[in-house]
Design a protein around this motif. Structure first.
Motif, PDB file in Angstrom:
ATOM      1  N   ARG A  95      36.808  45.700  28.751  1.00 54.39           N
ATOM      2  CA  ARG A  95      35.993  44.715  29.460  1.00 54.39           C
ATOM      3  C   ARG A  95      36.896  44.030  30.466  1.00 54.39           C
ATOM      4  NH1 ARG A  95      32.866  47.232  27.277  1.00 54.39           N
ATOM      5  NH2 ARG A  95      31.095  46.688  25.970  1.00 54.39           N
ATOM      6  N   MET A  96      36.353  43.751  31.654  1.00 55.63           N
ATOM      7  CA  MET A  96      37.177  43.184  32.717  1.00 55.63           C
ATOM      8  C   MET A  96      36.350  42.206  33.524  1.00 55.63           C
ATOM      9  SD  MET A  96      39.511  45.398  35.239  1.00 55.63           S
ATOM     10  CE  MET A  96      41.082  44.683  34.912  1.00 55.63           C
ATOM     11  N   GLU A  97      36.992  41.129  33.978  1.00 57.32           N
ATOM     12  CA  GLU A  97      36.332  40.206  34.911  1.00 57.32           C
ATOM     13  C   GLU A  97      35.959  40.984  36.171  1.00 57.32           C
ATOM     14  OE1 GLU A  97      38.006  35.666  34.625  1.00 57.32           O
ATOM     15  OE2 GLU A  97      39.107  37.087  35.842  1.00 57.32           O
ATOM     16  N   THR A  98      34.744  40.833  36.680  1.00 55.61           N
ATOM     17  CA  THR A  98      34.302  41.697  37.778  1.00 55.61           C
ATOM     18  C   THR A  98      34.800  41.218  39.147  1.00 55.61           C
ATOM     19  OG1 THR A  98      32.217  40.496  37.987  1.00 55.61           O
ATOM     20  CG2 THR A  98      32.228  42.428  36.544  1.00 55.61           C
ATOM     21  N   THR A  99      34.943  42.184  40.051  1.00 59.41           N
ATOM     22  CA  THR A  99      35.327  41.944  41.446  1.00 59.41           C
ATOM     23  C   THR A  99      34.274  42.626  42.311  1.00 59.41           C
ATOM     24  OG1 THR A  99      37.655  42.014  40.789  1.00 59.41           O
ATOM     25  CG2 THR A  99      37.191  42.241  43.145  1.00 59.41           C
ATOM     26  N   THR A 100      33.392  41.852  42.918  1.00 59.97           N
ATOM     27  CA  THR A 100      32.272  42.458  43.661  1.00 59.97           C
ATOM     28  C   THR A 100      32.013  41.807  45.025  1.00 59.97           C
ATOM     29  OG1 THR A 100      30.715  40.986  42.550  1.00 59.97           O
ATOM     30  CG2 THR A 100      31.029  43.160  41.569  1.00 59.97           C
ATOM     31  N   THR A 101      32.782  40.762  45.373  1.00 59.25           N
ATOM     32  CA  THR A 101      32.559  40.117  46.678  1.00 59.25           C
ATOM     33  C   THR A 101      33.852  40.128  47.493  1.00 59.25           C
ATOM     34  OG1 THR A 101      33.222  37.908  45.952  1.00 59.25           O
ATOM     35  CG2 THR A 101      30.899  38.518  45.607  1.00 59.25           C
ATOM     36  N   MET A 102      33.715  39.963  48.812  1.00 65.22           N
ATOM     37  CA  MET A 102      34.911  39.936  49.667  1.00 65.22           C
ATOM     38  C   MET A 102      35.800  38.763  49.268  1.00 65.22           C
ATOM     39  SD  MET A 102      36.382  41.785  51.953  1.00 65.22           S
ATOM     40  CE  MET A 102      35.475  42.650  53.234  1.00 65.22           C
ATOM     41  N   GLY A 103      35.171  37.651  48.893  1.00 61.29           N
ATOM     42  CA  GLY A 103      35.956  36.497  48.444  1.00 61.29           C
ATOM     43  C   GLY A 103      36.818  36.850  47.236  1.00 61.29           C
ATOM     44  N   GLN A 104      36.237  37.590  46.297  1.00 61.32           N
ATOM     45  CA  GLN A 104      37.003  37.977  45.095  1.00 61.32           C
ATOM     46  C   GLN A 104      38.097  38.996  45.431  1.00 61.32           C
ATOM     47  OE1 GLN A 104      33.544  39.062  42.812  1.00 61.32           O
ATOM     48  NE2 GLN A 104      33.665  37.219  41.538  1.00 61.32           N
ATOM     49  N   VAL A 105      37.806  39.900  46.356  1.00 64.31           N
ATOM     50  CA  VAL A 105      38.857  40.857  46.758  1.00 64.31           C
ATOM     51  C   VAL A 105      40.007  40.092  47.411  1.00 64.31           C
ATOM     52  CG1 VAL A 105      39.440  42.827  48.243  1.00 64.31           C
ATOM     53  CG2 VAL A 105      37.247  42.796  47.022  1.00 64.31           C
ATOM     54  N   ASN A 106      39.651  39.144  48.273  1.00 63.18           N
ATOM     55  CA  ASN A 106      40.698  38.354  48.946  1.00 63.18           C
ATOM     56  C   ASN A 106      41.473  37.470  47.976  1.00 63.18           C
ATOM     57  OD1 ASN A 106      40.137  39.456  51.446  1.00 63.18           O
ATOM     58  ND2 ASN A 106      38.622  37.888  51.956  1.00 63.18           N
ATOM     59  N   ALA A 107      40.856  37.116  46.855  1.00 63.39           N
ATOM     60  CA  ALA A 107      41.524  36.251  45.872  1.00 63.39           C
ATOM     61  C   ALA A 107      42.416  37.041  44.897  1.00 63.39           C
ATOM     62  CB  ALA A 107      40.473  35.459  45.097  1.00 63.39           C
ATOM     63  N   LEU A 108      42.403  38.379  44.987  1.00 60.20           N
ATOM     64  CA  LEU A 108      43.320  39.149  44.121  1.00 60.20           C
ATOM     65  C   LEU A 108      44.755  38.760  44.464  1.00 60.20           C
ATOM     66  CD1 LEU A 108      41.609  42.680  44.344  1.00 60.20           C
ATOM     67  CD2 LEU A 108      41.583  41.126  42.372  1.00 60.20           C
ATOM     68  N   LYS A 109      45.627  38.865  43.489  1.00 65.15           N
ATOM     69  CA  LYS A 109      47.034  38.505  43.727  1.00 65.15           C
ATOM     70  C   LYS A 109      47.666  39.438  44.757  1.00 65.15           C
ATOM     71  CE  LYS A 109      47.877  36.788  39.055  1.00 65.15           C
ATOM     72  NZ  LYS A 109      48.565  37.093  37.788  1.00 65.15           N
ATOM     73  N   PRO A 110      48.673  38.967  45.493  1.00 69.84           N
ATOM     74  CA  PRO A 110      49.364  39.862  46.426  1.00 69.84           C
ATOM     75  C   PRO A 110      50.051  40.999  45.664  1.00 69.84           C
ATOM     76  CG  PRO A 110      50.516  37.753  46.251  1.00 69.84           C
ATOM     77  CD  PRO A 110      49.228  37.612  45.491  1.00 69.84           C
ATOM     78  N   THR A 111      50.194  42.131  46.338  1.00 72.20           N
ATOM     79  CA  THR A 111      50.745  43.318  45.677  1.00 72.20           C
ATOM     80  C   THR A 111      52.105  43.036  45.038  1.00 72.20           C
ATOM     81  OG1 THR A 111      49.488  44.803  47.079  1.00 72.20           O
ATOM     82  CG2 THR A 111      51.466  45.712  46.068  1.00 72.20           C
ATOM     83  N   GLU A 112      52.968  42.274  45.722  1.00 74.17           N
ATOM     84  CA  GLU A 112      54.318  42.020  45.162  1.00 74.17           C
ATOM     85  C   GLU A 112      54.239  41.375  43.778  1.00 74.17           C
ATOM     86  OE1 GLU A 112      52.987  41.463  48.451  1.00 74.17           O
ATOM     87  OE2 GLU A 112      53.861  39.448  48.376  1.00 74.17           O
ATOM     88  N   ALA A 113      53.135  40.658  43.498  1.00 73.51           N
ATOM     89  CA  ALA A 113      53.034  39.916  42.242  1.00 73.51           C
ATOM     90  C   ALA A 113      52.749  40.810  41.038  1.00 73.51           C
ATOM     91  CB  ALA A 113      51.946  38.844  42.362  1.00 73.51           C
ATOM     92  N   ILE A 114      52.357  42.085  41.270  1.00 69.78           N
ATOM     93  CA  ILE A 114      51.986  42.930  40.117  1.00 69.78           C
ATOM     94  C   ILE A 114      53.150  43.116  39.152  1.00 69.78           C
ATOM     95  CG2 ILE A 114      50.142  44.171  41.332  1.00 69.78           C
ATOM     96  CD1 ILE A 114      52.051  46.616  41.512  1.00 69.78           C
ATOM     97  N   HIS A 115      54.385  43.104  39.695  1.00 67.10           N
ATOM     98  CA  HIS A 115      55.535  43.392  38.832  1.00 67.10           C
ATOM     99  C   HIS A 115      55.762  42.290  37.797  1.00 67.10           C
ATOM    100  CE1 HIS A 115      55.956  46.616  41.611  1.00 67.10           C
ATOM    101  NE2 HIS A 115      56.352  45.853  42.606  1.00 67.10           N
ATOM    102  N   ASP A 116      55.268  41.066  38.062  1.00 68.73           N
ATOM    103  CA  ASP A 116      55.374  39.992  37.058  1.00 68.73           C
ATOM    104  C   ASP A 116      54.703  40.428  35.765  1.00 68.73           C
ATOM    105  OD1 ASP A 116      56.399  38.640  39.180  1.00 68.73           O
ATOM    106  OD2 ASP A 116      54.640  37.347  39.503  1.00 68.73           O
ATOM    107  N   THR A 117      53.528  41.056  35.893  1.00 68.60           N
ATOM    108  CA  THR A 117      52.795  41.527  34.712  1.00 68.60           C
ATOM    109  C   THR A 117      53.326  42.869  34.220  1.00 68.60           C
ATOM    110  OG1 THR A 117      50.802  40.416  35.509  1.00 68.60           O
ATOM    111  CG2 THR A 117      50.490  42.136  33.850  1.00 68.60           C
ATOM    112  N   LEU A 118      53.692  43.746  35.151  1.00 67.21           N
ATOM    113  CA  LEU A 118      53.953  45.142  34.785  1.00 67.21           C
ATOM    114  C   LEU A 118      55.415  45.447  34.447  1.00 67.21           C
ATOM    115  CD1 LEU A 118      51.557  46.725  37.441  1.00 67.21           C
ATOM    116  CD2 LEU A 118      51.173  46.585  34.960  1.00 67.21           C
ATOM    117  N   SER A 119      56.290  44.454  34.534  1.00 69.72           N
ATOM    118  CA  SER A 119      57.711  44.748  34.252  1.00 69.72           C
ATOM    119  C   SER A 119      57.955  45.331  32.856  1.00 69.72           C
ATOM    120  CB  SER A 119      58.594  43.533  34.536  1.00 69.72           C
ATOM    121  OG  SER A 119      58.158  42.449  33.774  1.00 69.72           O
TER     122      SER A 119
END
Ligand code: CP3
Length: 343
Positions: A95-119
């Motif tokens: 189950r995942m919080e949905t992303t369906t609007t341009m506002g939500q796409v724009n609110a996704l974290k910047p790509t560089e930030a993924i490594h904080d979670t994925l390290s």
């Protein structure tokens, strides 16, 4: 020159016995997996615990001696790292919080930030690179953008991916922006896996089969090609396996169109068809029906021989057509391996 059989097959070599591994080879059909998962608490805690994730990755290698280990993680960790909450409902799936609007796409974290979670995932790779037997190839992976988008848009798995098709057909700019964000983050994620020690990467496009015609070219072929081009420009020698599951006729030419070194084939097409239409262009992986791991017996032996023989004149990595299921009998996996290796 490498001795690893998977890397040799990926370079186009025809081997007397195909190398073998299995999608979901670390999974609930194994009692040792269930024990480690219980120790971790739940599935996501297992994914983010490098010691335990490395342990479950190694379990099927110890038990069966597969030619490749696949990093233990999940395709939904990357979208989670972009911000949306992710959890698994027992007996139901993700189950995942949905992303369906341009506002939500724009609110996704910047790509560089993924490594904080994925390290922790990169740490799992480093442990595996040090601990795997020297003949075993380490495979990293990510979901392809369309398949990841289907979960981000619907917030769960669905049979027909209706919510993602609806967004694609009614709000193309938002849908395209989401695909682009996933593709960009996937390049960074896989690049870090490669730097940490994976030797091959695989892109899982599990729902590619529901994209038809131009949609297949725009949202299965094109994003996969972009990701592969970006990875190859940074890591020229990294072999890449693409899996546009249930692509049917879409499998034809997919390797050339995307730059993938190998196309993984599901079991909805016959191995003879895939040999004639896909393997003529290079290495293929597949495609024994996973049900045989549940049912076993002489039918398993015959079907395994059928797949191995159909692909024997070209580069081939033996695998199932999709992941092994929790109901599978571990003894049937051994029988499949023995059958492949007996020739
Ligand atoms: O293949 C491997 O052994 C490596 C690890 C791996 C997992 N998931 C572990 C997992 C890989 C490569 C994946 C990929 C994945 N995850 C895909 C693409 C491949 C495919 O199967 O089509 C998809 C669509 C997902 C998303 C996902 N993860 C779903 C829909 C589910 C629930 C379904 C299920 O089988 O329970 C998962 C959970 C999951 N991912 C499990 C495992 C071992 C089972 C979780 C558990 O232990 O409870």
């Amino acid at each position: 020159m490498t001795d690893k059989t998977i890397l040799r097959a990926l370079k186009g070599e025809v081997l007397p016995t195909p190398p073998i591994w299995m999608m979901r080879q670390a999974g609930r059909y194994l009692p040792e997996y269930r024990a480690t998962r219980a120790k971790a608490g739940d599935f996501l805690s297992l994914c983010y615990n490098p010691e335990l994730a490395a342990e479950v990755t190694l379990q099927p290698i110890r038990r069966y001696g597969f030619d490749a280990a696949i990093l233990f993680a999940d395709i939904l960790l990357l979208p989670q790292a972009l911000g949306p909450k992710l959890w698994f409902e027992t007996g139901e799936g993700p189950r995942m919080e949905t992303t369906t609007t341009m506002g939500q796409v724009n609110a996704l974290k910047p790509t560089e930030a993924i490594h904080d979670t994925l390290s922790p995932i990169y740490e799992t790779v480093r442990i595996l690179a040090a601990e795997l037997p020297k003949e075993t190839t380490l495979i990293g992976f990510a979901g392809a953008p369309w398949t990841v988008a289907t979960y981000m848009i619907a917030g769960k798995g669905s049979k027909d991916q209706a919510a993602a098709h609806l967004l694609k057909d009614t709000d193309r700019p938002t849908f395209q922006a989401l695909i682009d964000r996933i593709a960009e983050a996937t390049v960074e994620y896989l690049s870090m896996q490669i730097s940490a020690g994976v030797e091959v990467v695989k892109l899982f496009d599990s729902w590619a089969g529901s994209l038809k015609g131009q949609d297949f070219r725009d949202f299965a072929t094109a994003p996969t090609a972009r990701i592969i081009a970006a990875l190859k420009s940074r890591h020229p020698d990294i072999p890449i396996i693409a899996f546009p599951r249930e692509a049917g006729q879409g499998y034809i030419g997919f390797g050339h169109q995307t730059g993938a070194d190998c196309v993984a084939i599901d079991n909805s097409v016959s191995p003879e068809w895939a040999a004639a239409n896909v393997q003529i262009d290079g290495c293929v992986q597949g495609n024994l029906a996973p049900e045989h791991m549940v049912t076993g017996g002489q039918a398993l032996v015959a079907a395994t021989q059928h797949v191995a023989r159909a692909f024997r004149n070209g580069p081939h990595i033996f695998n199932l057509g999709h992941g092994i299921t929790p109901e599978a009998d571990p003894a049937n996996v051994q029988l499949m391996i023995d059958t492949v290796r007996a020739g």
